[in-house]
Design an enzyme around this catalytic site. Structure first.
Site, mmCIF file in Angstrom:
data_model
loop_
_atom_site.group_PDB
_atom_site.id
_atom_site.type_symbol
_atom_site.label_atom_id
_atom_site.label_comp_id
_atom_site.label_asym_id
_atom_site.label_seq_id
_atom_site.Cartn_x
_atom_site.Cartn_y
_atom_site.Cartn_z
ATOM 1 N N SER A 63 16.763 -45.524 9.364
ATOM 2 C CA SER A 63 17.794 -44.761 9.481
ATOM 3 C C SER A 63 18.334 -44.551 8.070
ATOM 4 C CB SER A 63 18.858 -45.478 10.208
ATOM 5 O OG SER A 63 20.125 -44.715 10.178
ATOM 6 N N TYR A 105 24.043 -52.535 12.240
ATOM 7 C CA TYR A 105 23.088 -51.428 12.313
ATOM 8 C C TYR A 105 22.856 -51.059 11.120
ATOM 9 C CZ TYR A 105 20.914 -47.067 13.347
ATOM 10 O OH TYR A 105 20.202 -45.832 13.618
#
Length: 269
Positions: A141, A158
Protein backbone atom coordinates in the site's frame (compact mmCIF):
# COMPACT_ATOMS: atom_id res chain seq x y z
CA UNK A 1 4.98 -13.85 -17.55
CA UNK A 2 2.19 -15.02 -19.85
CA UNK A 3 -0.59 -16.09 -17.49
CA UNK A 4 -2.45 -18.42 -19.85
CA UNK A 5 -1.92 -21.99 -18.73
CA UNK A 6 -0.26 -20.98 -15.46
CA UNK A 7 -1.06 -22.26 -11.99
CA UNK A 8 -1.91 -19.47 -9.53
CA UNK A 9 -2.44 -19.37 -5.74
CA UNK A 10 -4.23 -16.39 -4.17
CA UNK A 11 -4.70 -15.72 -0.46
CA UNK A 12 -7.59 -13.64 0.81
CA UNK A 13 -9.47 -14.85 -2.26
CA UNK A 14 -13.03 -14.98 -0.93
CA UNK A 15 -13.74 -11.33 -1.73
CA UNK A 16 -12.28 -8.01 -2.88
CA UNK A 17 -9.10 -7.87 -4.93
CA UNK A 18 -8.33 -11.53 -4.27
CA UNK A 19 -11.61 -12.79 -5.70
CA UNK A 20 -11.44 -10.34 -8.60
CA UNK A 21 -7.92 -11.56 -9.38
CA UNK A 22 -9.13 -15.17 -9.40
CA UNK A 23 -11.89 -14.31 -11.86
CA UNK A 24 -9.48 -12.35 -14.08
CA UNK A 25 -6.91 -15.15 -14.02
CA UNK A 26 -9.52 -17.66 -15.16
CA UNK A 27 -10.41 -15.35 -18.04
CA UNK A 28 -6.73 -15.22 -18.96
CA UNK A 29 -6.60 -19.01 -19.07
CA UNK A 30 -4.95 -19.73 -15.73
CA UNK A 31 -5.76 -22.38 -13.14
CA UNK A 32 -6.56 -20.86 -9.75
CA UNK A 33 -6.23 -22.01 -6.17
CA UNK A 34 -8.21 -19.84 -3.78
CA UNK A 35 -7.15 -19.62 -0.12
CA UNK A 36 -9.14 -17.96 2.65
CA UNK A 37 -10.19 -18.41 6.27
CA UNK A 38 -13.87 -18.05 5.35
CA UNK A 39 -15.00 -21.50 4.20
CA UNK A 40 -18.56 -20.71 2.97
CA UNK A 41 -17.41 -17.75 0.87
CA UNK A 42 -14.28 -19.39 -0.55
CA UNK A 43 -16.20 -22.55 -1.46
CA UNK A 44 -18.90 -20.48 -3.16
CA UNK A 45 -16.29 -18.48 -5.08
CA UNK A 46 -14.57 -21.61 -6.39
CA UNK A 47 -17.90 -23.22 -7.28
CA UNK A 48 -18.91 -20.15 -9.30
CA UNK A 49 -15.62 -20.19 -11.19
CA UNK A 50 -15.98 -23.87 -12.01
CA UNK A 51 -19.57 -23.36 -13.17
CA UNK A 52 -18.23 -20.74 -15.55
CA UNK A 53 -15.76 -23.24 -17.01
CA UNK A 54 -12.73 -22.32 -14.92
CA UNK A 55 -10.27 -24.63 -13.19
CA UNK A 56 -10.58 -23.56 -9.54
CA UNK A 57 -10.09 -25.16 -6.14
CA UNK A 58 -10.71 -23.71 -2.67
CA UNK A 59 -8.61 -24.33 0.45
CA UNK A 60 -9.40 -23.05 3.93
CA UNK A 61 -6.44 -21.82 5.95
CA UNK A 62 -5.85 -19.58 8.96
CA UNK A 63 -2.60 -17.77 8.19
CA UNK A 64 -1.96 -17.25 11.89
CA UNK A 65 -1.43 -21.00 12.31
CA UNK A 66 2.03 -22.20 11.30
CA UNK A 67 1.11 -25.85 10.81
CA UNK A 68 -1.99 -24.99 8.79
CA UNK A 69 0.06 -22.95 6.32
CA UNK A 70 2.77 -25.59 6.09
CA UNK A 71 0.14 -28.25 5.43
CA UNK A 72 -1.57 -25.99 2.90
CA UNK A 73 1.64 -25.69 0.90
CA UNK A 74 2.22 -29.42 0.87
CA UNK A 75 -1.40 -30.16 -0.07
CA UNK A 76 -1.58 -27.59 -2.84
CA UNK A 77 1.66 -28.84 -4.41
CA UNK A 78 0.45 -32.46 -4.20
CA UNK A 79 -3.05 -31.79 -5.53
CA UNK A 80 -2.61 -28.79 -7.81
CA UNK A 81 1.07 -28.74 -8.64
CA UNK A 82 3.77 -26.23 -7.80
CA UNK A 83 2.43 -22.71 -8.42
CA UNK A 84 3.70 -20.44 -11.17
CA UNK A 85 2.16 -17.38 -9.50
CA UNK A 86 1.54 -16.73 -5.79
CA UNK A 87 -0.42 -13.62 -4.77
CA UNK A 88 -0.11 -12.63 -1.10
CA UNK A 89 -3.28 -10.62 -0.60
CA UNK A 90 -4.87 -11.68 2.71
CA UNK A 91 -4.90 -9.11 5.49
CA UNK A 92 -6.89 -8.12 8.53
CA UNK A 93 -7.73 -4.43 9.08
CA UNK A 94 -7.22 -3.26 12.66
CA UNK A 95 -8.30 0.17 13.84
CA UNK A 96 -6.34 2.28 16.29
CA UNK A 97 -3.85 5.08 16.71
CA UNK A 98 -0.55 5.09 18.56
CA UNK A 99 -2.25 5.65 21.94
CA UNK A 100 -5.29 3.40 21.52
CA UNK A 101 -3.99 0.26 19.87
CA UNK A 102 -3.45 -2.60 22.30
CA UNK A 103 -0.66 -5.16 21.95
CA UNK A 104 -3.04 -7.99 21.10
CA UNK A 105 -4.32 -5.99 18.12
CA UNK A 106 -0.75 -5.26 17.04
CA UNK A 107 -0.05 -9.00 17.18
CA UNK A 108 -3.16 -9.83 15.17
CA UNK A 109 -2.21 -7.36 12.45
CA UNK A 110 1.38 -8.58 12.16
CA UNK A 111 0.42 -12.26 12.43
CA UNK A 112 -1.81 -12.02 9.36
CA UNK A 113 -0.54 -9.07 7.35
CA UNK A 114 3.20 -9.78 7.61
CA UNK A 115 3.87 -13.24 9.00
CA UNK A 116 1.02 -14.61 6.91
CA UNK A 117 2.92 -13.46 3.83
CA UNK A 118 6.15 -14.94 5.18
CA UNK A 119 4.55 -18.33 5.82
CA UNK A 120 3.06 -18.49 2.32
CA UNK A 121 6.45 -17.55 0.85
CA UNK A 122 8.16 -20.28 2.89
CA UNK A 123 5.54 -22.80 1.73
CA UNK A 124 6.30 -22.31 -1.97
CA UNK A 125 9.54 -20.37 -2.54
CA UNK A 126 12.09 -23.19 -2.00
CA UNK A 127 10.52 -25.43 -4.65
CA UNK A 128 9.97 -22.52 -7.03
CA UNK A 129 13.61 -21.45 -6.65
CA UNK A 130 14.77 -25.04 -7.21
CA UNK A 131 12.65 -25.18 -10.37
CA UNK A 132 14.01 -21.81 -11.50
CA UNK A 133 10.70 -20.17 -12.34
CA UNK A 134 7.61 -18.56 -10.85
CA UNK A 135 6.44 -15.22 -9.56
CA UNK A 136 5.32 -13.75 -6.23
CA UNK A 137 3.10 -10.68 -5.83
CA UNK A 138 2.82 -9.02 -2.43
CA UNK A 139 -0.11 -6.62 -2.13
CA UNK A 140 1.22 -3.61 -0.23
CA UNK A 141 0.00 0.00 0.00
CA UNK A 142 1.10 3.59 -0.54
CA UNK A 143 0.23 4.04 3.15
CA UNK A 144 3.19 1.81 4.00
CA UNK A 145 5.66 4.37 2.68
CA UNK A 146 3.69 7.63 2.51
CA UNK A 147 1.21 7.64 5.42
CA UNK A 148 -1.15 10.56 5.70
CA UNK A 149 -2.33 12.10 9.00
CA UNK A 150 -5.87 10.71 8.94
CA UNK A 151 -4.82 7.11 8.39
CA UNK A 152 -1.81 7.33 10.72
CA UNK A 153 -4.03 8.55 13.54
CA UNK A 154 -6.56 5.75 13.17
CA UNK A 155 -5.01 2.89 11.16
CA UNK A 156 -1.44 2.70 12.41
CA UNK A 157 -1.31 -1.14 12.36
CA UNK A 158 -2.33 -1.09 8.68
CA UNK A 159 0.32 1.49 7.78
CA UNK A 160 2.98 -0.35 9.79
CA UNK A 161 2.28 -3.81 8.42
CA UNK A 162 2.14 -2.60 4.84
CA UNK A 163 5.48 -0.85 5.37
CA UNK A 164 6.92 -4.12 6.64
CA UNK A 165 5.65 -5.89 3.52
CA UNK A 166 7.28 -3.30 1.28
CA UNK A 167 10.63 -4.10 2.90
CA UNK A 168 9.93 -7.82 2.73
CA UNK A 169 9.18 -7.61 -0.99
CA UNK A 170 12.41 -5.82 -1.79
CA UNK A 171 14.43 -8.38 0.19
CA UNK A 172 12.58 -11.21 -1.56
CA UNK A 173 13.43 -9.79 -4.96
CA UNK A 174 17.15 -9.68 -4.23
CA UNK A 175 17.03 -13.26 -2.93
CA UNK A 176 14.78 -14.87 -5.56
CA UNK A 177 15.14 -13.04 -8.87
CA UNK A 178 18.70 -14.33 -9.46
CA UNK A 179 17.21 -17.84 -9.26
CA UNK A 180 14.53 -17.19 -11.86
CA UNK A 181 11.64 -16.35 -9.51
CA UNK A 182 10.08 -12.94 -10.16
CA UNK A 183 8.76 -10.66 -7.43
CA UNK A 184 6.34 -7.72 -7.57
CA UNK A 185 4.99 -5.20 -5.08
CA UNK A 186 1.43 -4.21 -5.94
CA UNK A 187 0.16 -0.83 -4.72
CA UNK A 188 -3.61 -0.69 -5.20
CA UNK A 189 -5.56 2.52 -5.27
CA UNK A 190 -8.39 2.87 -2.77
CA UNK A 191 -10.55 -0.15 -3.59
CA UNK A 192 -14.19 -0.75 -2.71
CA UNK A 193 -13.76 -3.74 -0.41
CA UNK A 194 -15.71 -2.67 2.68
CA UNK A 195 -16.64 -5.67 4.83
CA UNK A 196 -17.96 -4.02 7.97
CA UNK A 197 -16.34 -2.37 10.96
CA UNK A 198 -12.78 -3.66 11.52
CA UNK A 199 -11.45 -4.72 14.91
CA UNK A 200 -9.75 -2.23 17.18
CA UNK A 201 -10.40 1.22 18.61
CA UNK A 202 -11.65 4.20 16.61
CA UNK A 203 -14.48 6.70 16.83
CA UNK A 204 -17.79 5.97 15.11
CA UNK A 205 -17.23 9.14 13.09
CA UNK A 206 -13.95 7.82 11.73
CA UNK A 207 -15.45 4.44 10.92
CA UNK A 208 -18.31 6.02 9.01
CA UNK A 209 -15.88 8.25 7.12
CA UNK A 210 -13.69 5.25 6.33
CA UNK A 211 -16.67 3.30 5.03
CA UNK A 212 -17.75 6.16 2.77
CA UNK A 213 -14.18 6.64 1.55
CA UNK A 214 -13.66 2.97 0.72
CA UNK A 215 -17.04 2.50 -0.93
CA UNK A 216 -16.22 5.39 -3.28
CA UNK A 217 -13.00 3.68 -4.37
CA UNK A 218 -12.07 1.76 -7.47
CA UNK A 219 -13.65 -1.59 -8.22
CA UNK A 220 -11.78 -4.72 -7.16
CA UNK A 221 -11.89 -5.74 -10.83
CA UNK A 222 -9.95 -2.69 -11.98
CA UNK A 223 -7.35 -3.14 -9.23
CA UNK A 224 -6.91 -6.84 -10.02
CA UNK A 225 -6.58 -6.12 -13.74
CA UNK A 226 -3.83 -3.55 -13.10
CA UNK A 227 -1.99 -6.05 -10.91
CA UNK A 228 -2.14 -8.89 -13.43
CA UNK A 229 -1.22 -6.62 -16.34
CA UNK A 230 1.87 -5.64 -14.35
CA UNK A 231 2.76 -9.27 -13.73
CA UNK A 232 2.47 -10.07 -17.42
CA UNK A 233 4.69 -7.08 -18.19
CA UNK A 234 7.29 -8.26 -15.67
CA UNK A 235 7.20 -5.16 -13.46
CA UNK A 236 8.53 -5.07 -9.90
CA UNK A 237 6.55 -1.99 -8.88
CA UNK A 238 2.93 -2.28 -10.00
CA UNK A 239 0.51 0.51 -9.14
CA UNK A 240 -3.19 0.99 -9.74
CA UNK A 241 -3.14 4.53 -8.37
CA UNK A 242 -2.90 7.25 -11.00
CA UNK A 243 0.14 9.41 -10.33
CA UNK A 244 1.60 7.14 -7.67
CA UNK A 245 5.07 7.09 -9.21
CA UNK A 246 5.12 10.90 -9.29
CA UNK A 247 4.05 11.05 -5.63
CA UNK A 248 6.78 8.56 -4.79
CA UNK A 249 9.44 10.69 -6.49
CA UNK A 250 8.14 13.80 -4.75
CA UNK A 251 8.22 12.06 -1.39
CA UNK A 252 11.77 10.83 -2.02
CA UNK A 253 12.90 14.38 -2.78
CA UNK A 254 11.42 15.39 0.57
CA UNK A 255 13.48 12.69 2.27
CA UNK A 256 10.40 10.48 2.74
CA UNK A 257 9.51 12.81 5.59
CA UNK A 258 5.80 12.13 6.24
CA UNK A 259 5.41 15.62 7.68
CA UNK A 260 6.37 17.17 4.34
CA UNK A 261 2.81 16.49 3.16
CA UNK A 262 1.08 16.40 6.53
CA UNK A 263 -1.37 19.13 5.63
CA UNK A 264 -3.24 16.85 3.26
CA UNK A 265 -6.40 15.02 4.25
CA UNK A 266 -6.45 12.53 1.37
CA UNK A 267 -6.57 8.91 2.44
CA UNK A 268 -4.89 6.28 0.33
CA UNK A 269 -5.35 2.54 -0.07
Amino acid sequence: MVLAGKNAVITGAARGIGLAAARDLVKRGARVTLVDINKPDIDAAADALRQGGGDARAYVCDLREDIQVETLGQTVIAERGLPDLVINNAYVPVLGGIDEIILDDWRLAFDVNVLGYVKIIKAFAPAMRARGSGHFVNVVSPMGIMPDPVASSNLIPYCSTKGACIGLTGAMATALVPHGVGVSAFYPDVTNSWAGRPAGAASSEFVEGLRTFIEAGATPESSACAMLDGVEAGHYLISAEHGFEERLISSARAGFDPMAHAGGETWRA
